[in-house]
Design an enzyme around this catalytic site. Structure first.
Site, short mmCIF file in Angstrom:
data_model
loop_
_atom_site.label_atom_id
_atom_site.label_comp_id
_atom_site.label_asym_id
_atom_site.label_seq_id
_atom_site.Cartn_x
_atom_site.Cartn_y
_atom_site.Cartn_z
CG ASP A 75 -1.93 1.03 1.31
OD1 ASP A 75 -2.45 1.42 0.25
OD2 ASP A 75 -2.23 1.51 2.42
CD GLU B 141 -0.41 -5.36 8.25
OE1 GLU B 141 -0.87 -5.44 7.10
OE2 GLU B 141 -0.92 -4.67 9.14
CE1 TYR C 259 -4.51 1.39 10.27
CE2 TYR C 259 -3.67 -0.86 10.14
CZ TYR C 259 -3.47 0.52 10.01
OH TYR C 259 -2.24 1.01 9.66
CD GLU D 122 0.89 -0.56 9.94
OE1 GLU D 122 -0.25 -0.53 9.43
OE2 GLU D 122 1.88 -1.05 9.36
C1 GCB Z 1 -1.31 -1.85 7.15
C2 GCB Z 1 -0.04 -1.86 6.38
C3 GCB Z 1 0.27 -0.52 5.73
C4 GCB Z 1 -1.01 0.08 5.16
C5 GCB Z 1 -2.00 0.28 6.29
C6 GCB Z 1 -3.33 0.84 5.79
O1 GCB Z 1 -1.55 -2.67 7.97
O2 GCB Z 1 1.06 -2.30 7.14
O3 GCB Z 1 1.23 -0.71 4.73
O4 GCB Z 1 -0.77 1.26 4.48
O5 GCB Z 1 -2.26 -0.91 6.92
O6 GCB Z 1 -3.52 2.04 5.78
O7 GCB Z 1 -4.18 0.05 5.38
#
Ligand code: GCB
Length: 461
Positions: free
Chosen positions: A17, A261, A314, A350
């Site tokens: 990403d 990941e 998230y 994250e």
């Molecule tokens: C993640 C990834 C990262 C993405 C992020 C997202 O878990 O490690 O590379 O950019 O989520 O914003 O989805």
């Protein structure tokens, strides 16, 4: 290729990403060496009572008749220790230690190691000379703590990308200085080089300003069973060798991350990570090793081999959209599950929310600045429950908005930055700033105002 594509049509697919820029992204330096030359220096440091220890190992190429002189100079250019030969230990009584930002004054204390070679060769006598900045510090991990110089360290920082307008991934000094200015403003003491090694100049800045680094190799997108083959594993090990060889002497680098990941719940990931992590530890026994996981704690086959659990989640973003009220429960459960299974310190490596600058919505809805703030607030409540117990850090995703491939999920790139791609603050940046300075004050300078103290000393204000 299906018939609705022209013959020979090719598009490169990437499984990550961020934007896959092409071209030369960093300076290319050509240099010459004498016939016999200093090829590499490895420094590790320790502390014994009030003395600093600097262990050095020097590799010399193309010659056997040579002498090496080694001198360690303090920040005032005074020689504080000296040695000879390809390896040895320098002892610095009353050493000034290298401390992370906010744990001590700015800039962080660096010594200079001077290595002088003189050699007899078939073309006559030659000499070579190298100066290496050295920070004396120790790093250790216990069941529940991350220690720097024996003191518990809490990572309060960011994940970054090498990305900006116009330059793309190209290295740019003004951008780097701006980013460091923002890190110091934020009270951030750490970042992860998501998801690849950054330019060496970035690490040099981190050494100077005490910004602690989790140094990540480019293993992002290991998501298919075939990615865990022996060929891939051997390549991965070579990549770790290159990374360790390049970055081993930076005091700012406190941990290696071997992947981001990966599909670590696959059966084959167990052997794979055991081998890659064991190899990395053999290359550098002085630092802990991790990889960043988003697998379920009960299924993760690589986690037994890491020193610190780095977990991404998230909540209320990629699921339970809008349900901020679930975050504290879900985050608490996540931490408890990992800790009861592994008894290792945990970093929330994250978390974040996509936010379009200037979108406002009350009550907070996804993509608005209010939603990003509210989501962060819920995470912070959950983090505070475990901070000081076994959660040793939090790194926001992301420092700044960044470009990605075009997909229906991304609006001109990934917008989870707390700064825009142009480095302007969203509302969440102020929230995070209050939090990071508060944590710094509570944990580092309990009796004084770290904020004003550090801002006064900042080279950027
Ligand atoms: C993640 C990834 C990262 C993405 C992020 C997202 O878990 O490690 O590379 O950019 O989520 O914003 O989805």
């Amino acid at each position: 290729m299906p018939s609705w594509y022209p013959k020979g049509y090719f598009v490169q697919n990437t499984d990550f990403d961020f934007f896959n820029y092409a071209g030369l992204q960093r300076s290319v330096l050509l240099y010459t060496t004498p016939t016999t030359y200093i090829d590499d220096i490895t420094v590790t440091t320790g502390v014994q009572q009030d003395s600093g220890l600097v262990n050095y190992q020097i590799s010399v190429k193309r010659g056997s008749q040579f002498e090496l002189e080694v001198r360690l100079l303090d920040a005032e250019n005074k020689v504080v220790a000296a040695g000879t030969g390809t390896q040895g230990q320098l002892k610095v009584p009353g050493a000034n230690l290298w401390w992370p930002y906010l744990m001590h004054e700015l800039p962080a204390y660096l010594y200079s190691l001077e290595v002088r070679l003189t050699a007899q060769t078939s073309v006559g006598p030659v000499s070579d000379f190298y100066t290496l900045p050295v920070g004396i510090r120790t790093v250790a991990v216990t069941e529940s703590q991350f220690l720097i110089n024996g003191k518990p360290f809490y990572f309060h920082g960011v994940n970054k990308h090498e990305d900006s307008d116009i330059r793309g991934k190209g290295f740019d000094w003004p951008l780097l200085v701006k980013d460091f200015n923002l890190l110091l403003w934020l009270g951030a003491n750490a970042f992860r080089t998501s998801h690849y090694p950054y330019a060496e100049e970035v690490l040099q800045m981190c050494d100077r300003y005490g910004i602690v680094v989790i140094d990540e190799c480019p293993a992002v997108g290991l998501v298919l069973p075939q990615h865990f083959s022996n060929t891939s594993m051997n390549h991965h090990m070579r990549v770790m060798e290159e990374l360790v060889r390049r970055d081993k002497n930076h005091p700012a680098v406190v941990m290696w991350s071997v992947a981001n990941e990966p599909a670590s719940s696959l059966e084959s990931a167990g052997y794979y990570f055991k081998m890659v992590i064991t190899h990395t530890k053999a290359l550098d026994p002085s630092r802990p090793v991790t990889f960043v996981t988003n697998s379920n704690y009960a299924a993760d086959k690589g986690a037994p081999y890491v020193d610190v659990i780095c977990v991404n989640s998230y909540y209320s973003w990629y699921h339970d959209y809008g349900h901020l009220e679930l975050i504290q429960l879900q985050l608490g459960t996540q931490f408890e599950n990992w800790y009861k299974t592994y008894h290792k310190p945990i970093i929330q490596s994250e978390y974040g929310a996509e936010t379009i600058v200037g979108f406002h919505q009350d009550p907070p809805l996804m993509f608005s600045e209010e939603y990003q703030k509210a989501l962060l607030e819920q995470y912070h409540l959950g983090l505070d429950e475990k901070r000081g117990k076994y959660v040793v850090g939090e790194l926001i995703w992301n420092f700044a908005d960044f470009m990605t491939n075009q997909t229906p999920q991304r609006v001109l790139g990934n917008k989870k930055g707390i700064f825009t791609r142009q480095r302007q603050p969203k509302a969440a940046a102020f929230l995070l700033r209050e939090r990071y300075w508060k944590i710094a004050n509570e944990t580092r300078y309990p009796h004084s105002a770290a904020k004003s103290q550090c801002l006064e000393n900042s080279p950027f204000t």
